[in-house]
Each structure stands twice: as structure tokens, then as C-alpha cells.
Design a protein around this motif. Structure first.
Motif, PDB file in Angstrom:
ATOM      1  N   VAL A  71       0.856  -1.185   0.000  1.00 59.71           N
ATOM      2  CA  VAL A  71       0.000   0.000   0.000  1.00 59.71           C
ATOM      3  C   VAL A  71       0.895   1.239   0.000  1.00 59.71           C
ATOM      4  N   ASP A  74      -3.437   5.397   1.056  1.00 59.98           N
ATOM      5  CA  ASP A  74      -4.819   4.989   1.303  1.00 59.98           C
ATOM      6  C   ASP A  74      -5.545   6.151   1.959  1.00 59.98           C
ATOM      7  N   ARG A  75      -6.423   6.794   1.183  1.00 59.49           N
ATOM      8  CA  ARG A  75      -7.230   7.893   1.687  1.00 59.49           C
ATOM      9  C   ARG A  75      -8.688   7.482   1.845  1.00 59.49           C
ATOM     10  N   LEU A  79      -6.891   4.826  -3.369  1.00 63.14           N
ATOM     11  CA  LEU A  79      -5.803   3.954  -2.964  1.00 63.14           C
ATOM     12  C   LEU A  79      -4.767   3.855  -4.072  1.00 63.14           C
ATOM     13  N   TRP A  81      -1.523   1.200  -4.961  1.00 61.24           N
ATOM     14  CA  TRP A  81      -0.788  -0.008  -4.606  1.00 61.24           C
ATOM     15  C   TRP A  81       0.429  -0.172  -5.500  1.00 61.24           C
ATOM     16  N   THR A  98     -11.826  -4.806  -2.569  1.00 60.66           N
ATOM     17  CA  THR A  98     -11.577  -3.726  -1.613  1.00 60.66           C
ATOM     18  C   THR A  98     -12.570  -2.590  -1.829  1.00 60.66           C
ATOM     19  N   ARG A 102     -15.868  -1.057   0.600  1.00 60.62           N
ATOM     20  CA  ARG A 102     -15.889   0.341   1.058  1.00 60.62           C
ATOM     21  C   ARG A 102     -17.025   1.156   0.439  1.00 60.62           C
ATOM     22  N   VAL A 111      -8.756   3.109  -7.465  1.00 65.77           N
ATOM     23  CA  VAL A 111      -7.518   2.401  -7.126  1.00 65.77           C
ATOM     24  C   VAL A 111      -6.547   2.521  -8.295  1.00 65.77           C
TER      25      VAL A 111
END
Length: 354
Positions: A71, A74-75, A79, A81, A98, A102, A111
Motif C-alpha cells: 500500500v 490509502d485515503r 488507494l 498499490w 476492496t 468500502r 484504485v
């Protein structure tokens, strides 16, 4: 008569071979599912065709077979990665899961993934979102490869940069999977391998001399030519702009890409999951988009022409038919699977009724 294969049997076979190559069980299963989904939908250059190069990359260490992404940021709703060159299909599905977890708290989850391995067919992921009533956007580029020329140029600088989107409608979803280029590396590579006399439908390539060409061999000369942006020689500025958008959303947002001199086959990825319920409402979204789809499908066409086809319509119909009647693999694929089976000491997939 063309042989067909049970889709679940193909998934089981691909999973088994991937496990024997060292992939974690969850990674092996997801890779197999996504590759077979590509074949089910007719994207045969990005289905099980990729199993051999994927497993070769795993054996050489260029695809990591175990581990997790790192990671970077991550806010909550955003995100980033580092994929550590783990299997691309597994990374994309993990990012989707993920986002799904959320989505009630963050109705738009984005992401960006740097250093993913190749992610196969983009359309193969979309139903996992639309079946939940969610919108999905997905795009990728490969910082290690250059095969598409910027508009007006004769040398390649980026990849076909596909863009996919899935939208629920209340009926069949709209599934879009297009490239920002006139054609793809997979198709031109297959044509060059299997039929050197084959030609593209039009001048979709450009040679080092600046002339348009329909001959895939142009891409394999010295110096090589390039694939033209979507729009070709005349309107390629539009495709180049789309390709630039993809570069910005993938490598640039992830903070790593071509400027870093990457040489490993892989992908920079951007995906976004959107919950229509957080906007005008899920039912309203489906009603509006459903109306537009129906209106487009029934639009008048020139005499003798087929009706308007909605993006994803043919792929979904083919998927349904091949799920029931068996998957018809491209002629290149089964010999490659048979070699994988022999190397692993297991039986190759058997055709239905065989």
C-alpha cells in the motif's frame, strides 16, 4: 466440426497448471477464471492464449507467485498499490473486492496500481461490478512496451491503452472494452505468427517511412513501424488524446511508469467503482440508461443493414451460448495447453463428448 470445451473444466485445468507452477491457490483460481472469461466473451487473444506466457513469467520470476501488494497510499476512497508484479487478474479482483467493501462509506472508490503484471481482458471483470448494480471503469497501460505512435509520428511511444466500462441497465449490462489504437498487439502478433499473408482491414499501421500499411509485418521490421492511434492517419489526434488520458490515469496517478525505464512486462492500472445510489439513485440510473439503450437499438438503419448493436451485446450472447454449449478455443490455444499439460504431468482438457 470444431471441438468445444466445458468452461468449468478449462478453469479447473488452468488452476491446476498454475498451482503446479507455484501460484498461491487464490491467485491461481482468479487467473484461471479471468482468462476463461475472456474466451467465453470471444476475446481469444486475451483468454487462455495468455496462460503460457503468464506461467513462463512465473517460472522466470518476472511474475511473482506469492505475496500481497504494497500500500503506497490509502485515503479511504483513493488507494495506490505497488503490485510487486503479482498476477494482474488477481490484483484487479483484489482491488475490486476492496472497493466493494468500502462502497457504502465511499460511493466512489478509485484504485491506482503500479507494477502489476499483465491484467488480460478488461471486459472479463465488468460483470462482477454490474451484477451488484455498480458502475466500473477500468484502464491500463504497459510502461515496458511501446507499439503505438503518437498522431503524426512514425515511431511507437506507448501501448494500445484499452479502456473498459460496465454499466447496469436493469436488463443486460452495457459492457465497453475498446483500445485507444486502431488494433492491438495481440491481434497483429497472432496474424504475424499464424498467417504472414494476412492483412488488416485497412491501413491501421504506419511504417518507418510514414506510409499507412495493412501488413502486420511492418511492426516486426528493423526499424519497426507502429500501430496508429484510433482514428488512423486522418483522425488519429482523437485516439492519441484518449491514449494520453489512459497514461495519465494509470502510470501518472500511480506515480511510476515509462519515465522510470521499466523493462518487465506488466501494467499500470486504474479502476474506479461507482455506486449510482449515491447520485440520482440506482433505479433512476438503470431507467435512464435502459431508455437510451432501447432507443439506440431501435434507431432506423440503412436498408439491408443489421440493427444497432449495444456494446457488450454480442459478447454476452456468446458467453451465454458457450457456457451452455462449450467454449470454442482459437486453433492456437489447445496445442499450447496440451504442452502445459505434458510439462506438468497432467491430462489436457478433453473436448465435450470426448
Amino acid at each position: 466440426m470444431t471441438s468445444t470445451y466445458d468452461a468449468d473444466a478449462l478453469i479447473d485445468f488452468a488452476t491446476d497448471v498454475a498451482l503446479r507452477t507455484g501460484l498461491d491457490a487464490d491467485k491461481a483460481k482468479i487467473v484461471a477464471e479471468i482468462l476463461v472469461e475472456g474466451d467465453l466473451m470471444g476475446h481469444t487473444t486475451h483468454g487462455l492464449q495468455l496462460l503460457t506466457p503468464y506461467l513462463a513469467a512465473a517460472k522466470s520470476g518476472k511474475m511473482k507467485v506469492t505475496g500481497a501488494p504494497t500500500v503506497i497510499a490509502d485515503r479511504g476512497s483513493a488507494l495506490t498499490w505497488d503490485g510487486n508484479f503479482l498476477p494482474g487478474p488477481w490484483l484487479v479482483v483484489q482491488a475490486m473486492e476492496t472497493a466493494f467493501a468500502r462502497i457504502e462509506t465511499h460511493p466512489v472508490v478509485s484504485v491506482a496500481i503500479r507494477r502489476s503484471h499483465h491484467i488480460a481482458c478488461l471486459a472479463a471483470y465488468l460483470k462482477r461490478a454490474t451484477d451488484r448494480g455498480l458502475v466500473m471503469l477500468l484502464t491500463c497501460s504497459d510502461p515496458s512496451v511501446a507499439s503505438v505512435a503518437p498522431h503524426g509520428a512514425v515511431a511507437p511511444r506507448y501501448t494500445p491503452n484499452p479502456f473498459a466500462a460496465g454499466f447496469p441497465t436493469g436488463g443486460d449490462p452495457v459492457l465497453i472494452d475498446i483500445s485507444a489504437s486502431t488494433t492491438t498487439n495481440g491481434l497483429t502478433g497472432r496474424m504475424h505468427r499464424t498467417d504472414p499473408a494476412a492483412r488488416l482491414p485497412g491501413p491501421w499501421l504506419v511504417g518507418p517511412d510514414g506510409q499507412g500499411s495493412d501488413d502486420p509485418a511492418v511492426l516486426f521490421g528493423q526499424p519497426p513501424g507502429a500501430i496508429l492511434p484510433l482514428g488512423g492517419l486522418d483522425l488519429g489526434h482523437k485516439g492519441f488524446a484518449l491514449g494520453l488520458i489512459v497514461e495519465a490515469l494509470t502510470s501518472a496517478l500511480a506515480g511510476y511508469g515509462r519515465a522510470d525505464g521499466e523493462t518487465n512486462w506488466g501494467a499500470s492500472v486504474f479502476l474506479q467503482i461507482i455506486d449510482p445510489n449515491a447520485f440520482g439513485g440506482g433505479d433512476a440510473f438503470k431507467r435512464e440508461l435502459g431508455w437510451f439503450v432501447d432507443s439506440s437499438r431501435t434507431a432506423p438503419v440503412a436498408p439491408g443493414n443489421p440493427p444497432v448493436r449495444i456494446p457488450g451485446e454480442r459478447a454476452l450472447a456468446l458467453r451465454k451460448r458457450q457456457r451452455a454449449d462449450g467454449v470454442a478455443l482459437h486453433p492456437e490455444i489447445m496445442p499450447a495447453l496440451a504442452k502445459l499439460a505434458a510439462d506438468a504431468g497432467i491430462a489436457p482438457p478433453k473436448p465435450r463428448g470426448g
